[in-house]
Motif scaffolding. Structure first.
Motif, short mmCIF file in Angstrom:
data_model
loop_
_atom_site.label_atom_id
_atom_site.label_comp_id
_atom_site.label_asym_id
_atom_site.label_seq_id
_atom_site.Cartn_x
_atom_site.Cartn_y
_atom_site.Cartn_z
N THR A 14 -76.93 -40.62 22.54
CA THR A 14 -75.61 -41.11 22.17
C THR A 14 -74.81 -40.02 21.50
OG1 THR A 14 -76.45 -43.37 21.90
CG2 THR A 14 -74.39 -42.85 20.79
N THR A 17 -67.82 -38.94 18.57
CA THR A 17 -66.74 -37.95 18.49
C THR A 17 -66.22 -37.79 17.06
OG1 THR A 17 -65.12 -39.62 19.12
CG2 THR A 17 -66.03 -38.25 20.89
N ILE A 35 -70.76 -43.08 22.42
CA ILE A 35 -70.81 -42.96 23.88
C ILE A 35 -72.27 -42.82 24.29
CG2 ILE A 35 -70.03 -41.64 25.88
CD1 ILE A 35 -67.78 -40.52 24.00
N PRO A 94 -61.19 -42.11 34.46
CA PRO A 94 -61.19 -42.02 33.00
C PRO A 94 -62.00 -43.13 32.32
CG PRO A 94 -58.93 -42.13 33.86
CD PRO A 94 -59.87 -42.25 35.02
N ALA A 95 -62.08 -44.29 32.94
CA ALA A 95 -62.84 -45.39 32.34
C ALA A 95 -64.34 -45.08 32.31
CB ALA A 95 -62.59 -46.68 33.12
N ASP A 96 -64.81 -44.29 33.26
CA ASP A 96 -66.23 -43.97 33.35
C ASP A 96 -66.55 -42.56 32.86
OD1 ASP A 96 -67.60 -46.20 34.16
OD2 ASP A 96 -67.42 -45.76 36.29
N GLU A 97 -65.54 -41.83 32.42
CA GLU A 97 -65.77 -40.43 32.04
C GLU A 97 -65.52 -40.18 30.55
OE1 GLU A 97 -66.47 -37.53 35.26
OE2 GLU A 97 -64.35 -37.35 34.80
N THR A 98 -65.87 -41.14 29.72
CA THR A 98 -65.68 -40.92 28.28
C THR A 98 -66.58 -39.79 27.77
OG1 THR A 98 -67.23 -42.71 27.84
CG2 THR A 98 -64.88 -43.27 27.79
N GLY A 99 -67.78 -39.69 28.34
CA GLY A 99 -68.67 -38.58 27.96
C GLY A 99 -68.10 -37.24 28.35
N TRP A 100 -67.58 -37.15 29.58
CA TRP A 100 -66.97 -35.91 30.05
C TRP A 100 -65.77 -35.56 29.18
CZ3 TRP A 100 -67.66 -31.57 32.34
CH2 TRP A 100 -66.58 -30.83 32.84
N ALA A 101 -64.94 -36.53 28.86
CA ALA A 101 -63.76 -36.28 28.02
C ALA A 101 -64.16 -35.73 26.65
CB ALA A 101 -62.94 -37.57 27.87
N ALA A 102 -65.27 -36.22 26.10
CA ALA A 102 -65.72 -35.78 24.78
C ALA A 102 -66.36 -34.40 24.79
CB ALA A 102 -66.71 -36.79 24.21
#
Length: 172
Positions: A14, A17, A35, A94-102
């Motif tokens: 996990t 951020t 996340i 974007p809904a499934d890429e919170t990890g990538w965004a972080a």
């Protein structure tokens, strides 16, 4: 007598951020709001572990062999993260890429925690859960992999302050 447990499907990972109130003792509430990347990380090159500590030569004049003191801790930290795309547009989802965004920006600071126990990785964090390694890391620039399999990026990380063998704290 405890039972041995196969590691397959047991690692929960996990990312937060924002720092937990106490990075050495995050609460289940804090971790469960983070996340959960447990199902988005490639197992084969998941690196989230201690490495050999620095060695400090501390040999006495009379000693005939080397004698080292154990110095600062070192870690090997990095993950390969699958990218997620909208099947209708082919664009990042974007809904499934919170990890990538972080994690996609070089120099991003996150707090990441890993549990590897008899619990399945999909089970929520609970007070008293053992965290084998967790704390603050900085991301390096994501690296493209060899282009085989799913689209993914390797994200090297640099330990900033990690805590070993800690527990999830009680409280909100």
């Amino acid at each position: 007598m405890g039972a041995r447990v196969l590691a397959d499907g047991k690692t929960k990972f996990t990312v937060l951020t924002t720092a937990p109130a106490d990075p050495a003792a995050p609460t289940a509430t804090e971790l469960n709001a983070g996340i959960d990347l447990s199902c988005d990380i490639l197992t084969s090159d998941f690196n989230w572990s201690n490495a050999d500590s620095d060695k400090i030569a501390e040999k006495a004049l009379c000693a005939k062999g080397n004698s080292n003191a154990i110095g600062a801790s070192n870690y090997t930290t990095g993950i390969t993260l699958w990218r997620k795309f909208d099947p209708s547009t082919g664009a990042p989802d974007p809904a499934d890429e919170t990890g990538w965004a972080a994690l996609k920006e070089k120099g991003a600071t996150v707090w990441a925690y890993a549990r590897e126990t008899g619990k399945d990785s999909v089970e929520d964090w609970a007070a008293g859960d053992e965290i084998y390694l967790g704390g603050e890391v900085a991301t390096d620039a994501p690296q493209r992999t060899d282009g085989t399999g799913f689209i993914k990026r390797r994200i090297p990380m640099e330990a900033q302050r990690l805590y070993e063998n800690i527990e999830v704290a009680a409280g909100a």
